[in-house]
Design an enzyme around this catalytic site. Structure first.
Site, PDB file in Angstrom:
ATOM      1  N   CYS A   2       0.820  -1.214   0.000  1.00 50.07           N
ATOM      2  CA  CYS A   2       0.000   0.000   0.000  1.00 50.07           C
ATOM      3  C   CYS A   2       0.854   1.264   0.000  1.00 50.07           C
ATOM      4  O   CYS A   2       1.910   1.326   0.622  1.00 50.07           O
ATOM      5  CB  CYS A   2      -0.874   0.038   1.236  1.00 50.07           C
ATOM      6  N   ARG A  27       5.351  -0.024  -5.958  1.00 50.90           N
ATOM      7  CA  ARG A  27       5.274  -0.828  -4.735  1.00 50.90           C
ATOM      8  C   ARG A  27       4.357  -2.034  -4.907  1.00 50.90           C
ATOM      9  O   ARG A  27       4.390  -2.961  -4.100  1.00 50.90           O
ATOM     10  CB  ARG A  27       4.752   0.034  -3.581  1.00 50.90           C
ATOM     11  N   TRP A  74      -2.674  -2.822  -1.661  1.00 50.10           N
ATOM     12  CA  TRP A  74      -2.227  -4.196  -1.913  1.00 50.10           C
ATOM     13  C   TRP A  74      -2.955  -5.036  -0.870  1.00 50.10           C
ATOM     14  O   TRP A  74      -2.693  -4.922   0.325  1.00 50.10           O
ATOM     15  CB  TRP A  74      -0.713  -4.293  -1.747  1.00 50.10           C
ATOM     16  N   ASN A  98      -1.412   2.051   5.546  1.00 52.00           N
ATOM     17  CA  ASN A  98      -0.463   1.042   5.090  1.00 52.00           C
ATOM     18  C   ASN A  98      -0.018   0.270   6.319  1.00 52.00           C
ATOM     19  O   ASN A  98       0.437   0.878   7.279  1.00 52.00           O
ATOM     20  CB  ASN A  98       0.736   1.727   4.412  1.00 52.00           C
ATOM     21  N   GLY A  99      -0.184  -1.043   6.305  1.00 50.24           N
ATOM     22  CA  GLY A  99       0.200  -1.845   7.463  1.00 50.24           C
ATOM     23  C   GLY A  99      -0.890  -2.840   7.794  1.00 50.24           C
ATOM     24  O   GLY A  99      -1.778  -3.096   6.975  1.00 50.24           O
ATOM     25  N   GLU A 479      18.459 -17.781  -6.895  1.00 50.11           N
ATOM     26  CA  GLU A 479      17.964 -16.520  -7.463  1.00 50.11           C
ATOM     27  C   GLU A 479      17.275 -16.777  -8.814  1.00 50.11           C
ATOM     28  O   GLU A 479      16.233 -16.205  -9.121  1.00 50.11           O
ATOM     29  CB  GLU A 479      19.133 -15.524  -7.601  1.00 50.11           C
ATOM     30  N   LYS A 483      13.427 -15.824  -9.657  1.00 55.36           N
ATOM     31  CA  LYS A 483      13.077 -14.928 -10.772  1.00 55.36           C
ATOM     32  C   LYS A 483      12.038 -15.586 -11.660  1.00 55.36           C
ATOM     33  O   LYS A 483      11.052 -14.972 -12.043  1.00 55.36           O
ATOM     34  CB  LYS A 483      14.307 -14.610 -11.640  1.00 55.36           C
ATOM     35  N   GLU A 486       8.541 -15.885  -9.950  1.00 54.52           N
ATOM     36  CA  GLU A 486       7.780 -14.668  -9.653  1.00 54.52           C
ATOM     37  C   GLU A 486       7.234 -13.968 -10.893  1.00 54.52           C
ATOM     38  O   GLU A 486       6.175 -13.348 -10.814  1.00 54.52           O
ATOM     39  CB  GLU A 486       8.531 -13.710  -8.717  1.00 54.52           C
ATOM     40  N   HIS A 502      19.948 -36.694  -2.946  1.00 51.12           N
ATOM     41  CA  HIS A 502      19.304 -36.876  -1.634  1.00 51.12           C
ATOM     42  C   HIS A 502      17.805 -36.666  -1.708  1.00 51.12           C
ATOM     43  O   HIS A 502      17.183 -36.399  -0.694  1.00 51.12           O
ATOM     44  CB  HIS A 502      19.961 -35.949  -0.605  1.00 51.12           C
ATOM     45  N   LYS A 602       6.498  -4.500  -4.633  1.00 51.83           N
ATOM     46  CA  LYS A 602       7.923  -4.161  -4.713  1.00 51.83           C
ATOM     47  C   LYS A 602       8.501  -3.917  -3.325  1.00 51.83           C
ATOM     48  O   LYS A 602       9.630  -4.275  -3.043  1.00 51.83           O
ATOM     49  CB  LYS A 602       8.079  -2.900  -5.579  1.00 51.83           C
TER      50      LYS A 602
HETATM   51  O1  M6R Z   1      13.464  -4.181  -0.866  1.00 50.70           O
HETATM   52  P1  M6R Z   1      14.096  -5.465  -0.443  1.00 50.70           P
HETATM   53  O2  M6R Z   1      15.380  -5.745  -1.118  1.00 50.70           O
HETATM   54  O3  M6R Z   1      14.245  -5.563   1.064  1.00 50.70           O
HETATM   55  O4  M6R Z   1      13.079  -6.588  -0.864  1.00 50.70           O
HETATM   56  C1  M6R Z   1      13.295  -7.929  -0.541  1.00 50.70           C
HETATM   57  C2  M6R Z   1      12.416  -8.843  -1.352  1.00 50.70           C
HETATM   58  O5  M6R Z   1      11.068  -8.526  -1.136  1.00 50.70           O
HETATM   59  C3  M6R Z   1      12.718  -8.744  -2.849  1.00 50.70           C
HETATM   60  O6  M6R Z   1      14.050  -9.037  -3.133  1.00 50.70           O
HETATM   61  C4  M6R Z   1      11.806  -9.710  -3.636  1.00 50.70           C
HETATM   62  O7  M6R Z   1      12.134 -11.034  -3.344  1.00 50.70           O
HETATM   63  C5  M6R Z   1      11.918  -9.418  -5.139  1.00 50.70           C
HETATM   64  N1  M6R Z   1      10.617  -9.439  -5.726  1.00 50.70           N
HETATM   65  C6  M6R Z   1      12.776 -10.390  -5.851  1.00 50.70           C
HETATM   66  O8  M6R Z   1      12.804 -10.175  -7.209  1.00 50.70           O
END
Ligand code: M6R
Length: 607
Positions: A2, A27, A74, A98-99, A479, A483, A486, A502, A602
Site C-alpha cells: 500500500c 510498490r 495491496w 499502510n500496514g 535466485e 526470478k 515470480e 538426496h 515491490k
Molecule cells: O526491498 P528489499 O530488497 O528488502 O526486498 C526484498 C524482497 O522482497 C525482494 O528481493 C523480492 O524477493 C523481489 N521481488 C525479488 O525479485
C-alpha cells in the site's frame, strides 16, 4: 505494498494525488482511491485494478477540493474489491492506511457491542469507525485520532481527513514508513519521498510512534509518549521526473540492460582510482576486530547475502551467518561480542528486515546496511549505510539491484580480506582490476539475449523447472528459480547440485528442464557429474557455462548458453544476467505482467 499520499494544497488536489499515487505504483497494488474535501465535505472516488481505472473514473466523475488523501491498496484483509478499496470512510472521517492492524477483530467486537456496524472486510475500516466513535462522543479531530491510535496494535502509517476541516491532515506512523513534505503554503504526506518528489524536495521522516498534525503552514509532531518532538527536515535528491522505460517493452528489460552502467557507478563510488583502494563512507568498518557477520535480508537480497557468505568466509576467513529476516526476528538469536549485523535491502523499507535490524540495535558491534534507497528507514537506522547506486528499480522482480548488491558486498569482502591479512596489496589490486572490467563483461554477457529468447519459448511450456549450482553458483540457482517463478508463474526450485541425489532426482523425467549454472571453476567437474546423472534419466539440461565448460561438457545438453570467461570469484555478478534473461523472456512468452506480477509488491512493508 500500500502507498499513501495526502495533500493540503493551494489548487485542486485530485491530479496531484493521482500523480503521487502513480509514483507509488512500483510498490505493487490492486486497487486505488482518493478522497477530498469538496466544499468542506468529504467525497471519494475509488477503482479496482490499475490507476488508469481511477483516472478514467475521475474524467467522468471529477472530484474537486484543495485538500485530500489517496491510496494504492495491496490487499491483505479482504479481496481487492471496490468496497475494500481505501480511503475508508466512517461519517465525517476518511482514512488511508499502510500496514496491518493486528487487533482489529477485538476492536470490531467492541464497536459491534456499541452498536456500530462495519461494511468491509478490511482491518482499516476499524480505524475510521473508531475515529468516528470518538468524534461522536465530542472529541476534536485531533483528540479522536489520538484516542484511535492509542487503541491500535500492529503496524500502520495512517493519514486522516475530516469533514469540514479543510486545513487539517493528521498522520501517524508505527512500523510502516511515512514522510511529511513541506511546500510553500502547502503540506504533503507520502509513504516515501519518491511520491512527493514532484511536489517538494523538503521532507521530514516520521519516527516510530510519531503523531503529526499538519496545516498548510505548520507541522506539529509528538512522539510515542505524546511529548512534542522535532524531526529534521532533509533536502531530498530524488528526480521529480517519472522514470520511463527508455524504449524497452518493460522496466525489467531496461533494468537488466542498465547493469553495465549502474555497476560502473557502484564501482566508481567505492574505488579510489589513484591508489587502487576501496573507500567506505565515513566511519568505516573495523574488519580486523570482527569475529563474525550476521547478514539478514529477504528474497533476492537474501540470495545476495548467501553469495556474500562464500566471499567473506573464503576470502576474509570471517564467519558469516545468513538468515531470512522473517525467521531471524522471532528466533531470538544471541548476538555475541564482535558481531557486525548487516542488512541488505533494495527498498530499505522491508518490514521484516527493519524489525531484524532493530533487534540487533544495542547488541551488535555495528549495524551495517547495503541499500538502494539511501533515505530509507533501514539506511537511516544503520550505523553505516552503504548505497548500491542502482538507481530507481521499478520492476517488481529485482535485477540491477541484485548485481549492485553483489558488487558492493564483494568490495566489502575484499576490504575485509585485506584488513584481516588474508589478501596482499597485490592480490587486492588484481581483484579490483578484474572488477573494473565487469561493466564490459556484462555488456558482452547481454549478447546471449537472442539465444535465451529462443530457448525461453520452449521453457514457457514447462510446468516445473529445477535450478542447480554448486559453491557460488548455488545462490545463483536460488535466485534463478525465484526470478522464474515470480514473473512467469512456473514452479521452480533450486538445489545445491550435491543435494540432487538426496531426494530431488526423483523428480527428473524427460519433461523436466534443469538449468545448471557451471562456469569452468574448481567445482566444475563435480557439477558436471550431477548433470550427467540428470541426463542419464532423460532430464533436459540447460547448461550455462563458459567456452571451456561448453567444450568439456556441452555434449548432450538440451541447450548450452556460453558466457564470457571470468574469474570464478566474480562469476555471480555475471551469471545473474542469464538467470534474469531466462525468467524475463519466459514471462514475455507466457504473456504475464512482467513488471507487476500478480500478488507481488515491490516494497513489502507488512510482515
Ligand atoms: O526491498 P528489499 O530488497 O528488502 O526486498 C526484498 C524482497 O522482497 C525482494 O528481493 C523480492 O524477493 C523481489 N521481488 C525479488 O525479485
Amino acid at each position: 505494498m500500500c502507498g499513501i499520499v495526502g495533500v493540503l494544497g493551494q489548487n485542486e488536489v485530485a491530479p496531484l494525488l493521482v500523480e503521487a499515487l502513480k509514483r507509488l505504483e512500483y510498490r505493487g497494488y490492486d486497487s486505488a482511491g482518493i478522497a477530498t474535501l469538496n466544499d468542506g465535505h468529504l467525497d471519494r472516488r475509488r477503482a479496482v485494478g490499475k490507476l488508469v481505472n481511477l483516472s478514467d473514473l475521475l474524467v467522468h466523475d471529477p472530484l474537486a477540493g484543495k485538500s485530500g488523501i489517496g491510496h494504492t491498496r495491496w490487499a491483505t484483509h479482504g479481496a481487492p474489491t471496490l468496497t475494500n478499496t481505501h480511503p475508508h470512510r466512517a461519517g465525517p472521517v476518511a482514512v488511508v492506511h499502510n500496514g496491518i492492524i493486528e487487533n482489529y477483530r477485538e476492536l470490531r467486537a467492541e464497536l459491534a457491542s456499541a452498536g456500530i456496524a462495519y461494511h468491509t472486510e478490511t482491518d482499516t475500516e476499524t480505524v475510521a469507525l473508531l475515529a468516528q466513535h470518538h468524534l461522536d462522543k465530542g472529541a476534536s479531530p485531533e483528540e479522536a485520532a489520538r484516542a484511535t491510535i492509542a487503541q491500535l496494535e500492529g503496524a500502520y502509517a495512517l493519514c486522516f481527513l475530516f469533514d469540514g476541516e479543510d486545513d487539517l491532515l493528521i498522520a501517524a506512523r508505527q512500523g510502516s514508513p511515512l514522510a511529511i513534505g513541506h511546500g510553500d503554503g502547502e503540506m504533503f504526506v507520502g509513504s516515501d519521498a519518491i511520491a512527493l518528489a514532484p511536489l517538494t524536495d523538503r521532507v521530514t521522516y516520521l519516527e516510530e510512534g510519531d503523531f503529526a498534525v499538519l496545516t498548510r503552514t505548520s507541522l506539529r509532531i509528538t512522539d510515542a509518549q505524546g511529548t512534542p518532538a522535532t524531526r529534521p527536515m532533509r533536502q531530498t535528491h530524488i528526480d521529480s521526473a517519472r522514470v520511463d522505460k527508455a524504449g524497452h517493452k518493460h522496466f525489467m528489460a531496461k533494468e537488466i540492460a542498465e547493469q553495465p552502467t549502474v555497476i560502473s557507478e557502484a564501482l566508481g563510488a567505492y574505488l579510489n582510482g589513484e591508489n587502487g583502494t576501496i573507500t567506505l563512507p565515513e566511519g568505516g568498518i573495523n574488519f580486523a576486530g570482527l569475529e563474525r557477520i550476521t547478514m539478514v535480508a529477504c528474497g533476492t537480497a537474501y540470495f545476495a547475502c548467501v553469495t556474500a557468505k562464500y566471499w567473506f568466509e573464503q576470502l576474509a576467513r570471517l564467519p558469516v551467518e545468513v538468515d531470512v529476516a522473517s525467521e531471524f526476528r522471532y528466533r531470538e538469536p544471541p548476538i555475541t561480542e564482535g558481531t557486525a549485523a548487516l542488512f541488505v535491502s533494495q527498498s530499505g523499507e522491508t518490514a521484516d528486515t527493519l524489525a531484524a535490524l532493530r533487534y540487533c540495535e544495542g547488541e551488535a558491534d555495528i549495524i551495517l546496511s547495503v541499500v538502494n534507497v539511501d533515505e530509507s528507514s533501514i539506511a537511516r537506522e544503520s550505523d553505516l549505510a552503504l548505497p548500491i547506486h542502482a538507481g530507481t528499480e521499478i520492476g517488481v522482480a529485482s535485477s540491477k539491484a541484485f548485481t549492485c548488491q553483489l558488487t558492493v558486498l564483494l568490495l566489502l569482502a575484499l576490504k575485509a580480506a585485506h584488513a584481516r591479512g588474508h589478501l596482499s596489496e597485490d592480490g587486492l589490486r588484481a581483484y579490483l582490476v578484474a572488477m573494473r572490467s565487469l561493466p564490459g563483461m556484462l555488456n558482452e554477457a547481454l549478447g546471449i539475449e537472442e539465444d535465451v529468447r529462443g530457448l525461453s519459448q520452449e521453457l514457457s511450456k514447462a510446468t516445473d523447472v529445477l535450478f542447480l549450482g554448486r559453491g557460488l553458483m548455488y545462490p545463483m540457482a536460488m535466485e534463478g528459480a525465484l526470478k522464474l517463478k515470480e514473473i512467469s508463474y512456473i514452479h521452480a526450485e533450486a538445489y545445491a547440485s550435491g543435494e540432487l541425489k538426496h531426494g530431488p532426482i526423483a523428480l527428473i523425467d524427460e519433461k523436466m528442464p534443469v538449468v545448471v549454472f557451471a562456469p569452468k571453476d574448481a567445482l566444475f567437474d563435480k557439477t558436471v557429474s550431477n548433470m550427467q546423472e540428470v541426463m542419464a534419466r532423460g532430464g533436459k539440461i540447460i547448461l550455462i557455462t563458459d567456452a571451456a565448460g561448453a567444450k568439456d561438457a556441452g555434449d548432450g545438453t538440451w541447450q548450452t548458453i556460453i558466457m564470457p570467461t571470468i574469474d570464478p570469484v566474480l562469476a555471480p555478478i555475471l551469471y545473474a544476467v542469464p538467470a534474469q534473461l531466462l525468467a524475463y523472456h519466459t514471462a514475455v512468452a507466457k504473456g504475464t505482467d512482467v513488471d507487476q506480477p500478480r500478488n507481488l509488491a515491490k516494497s513489502v512493508t507488512v510482515e
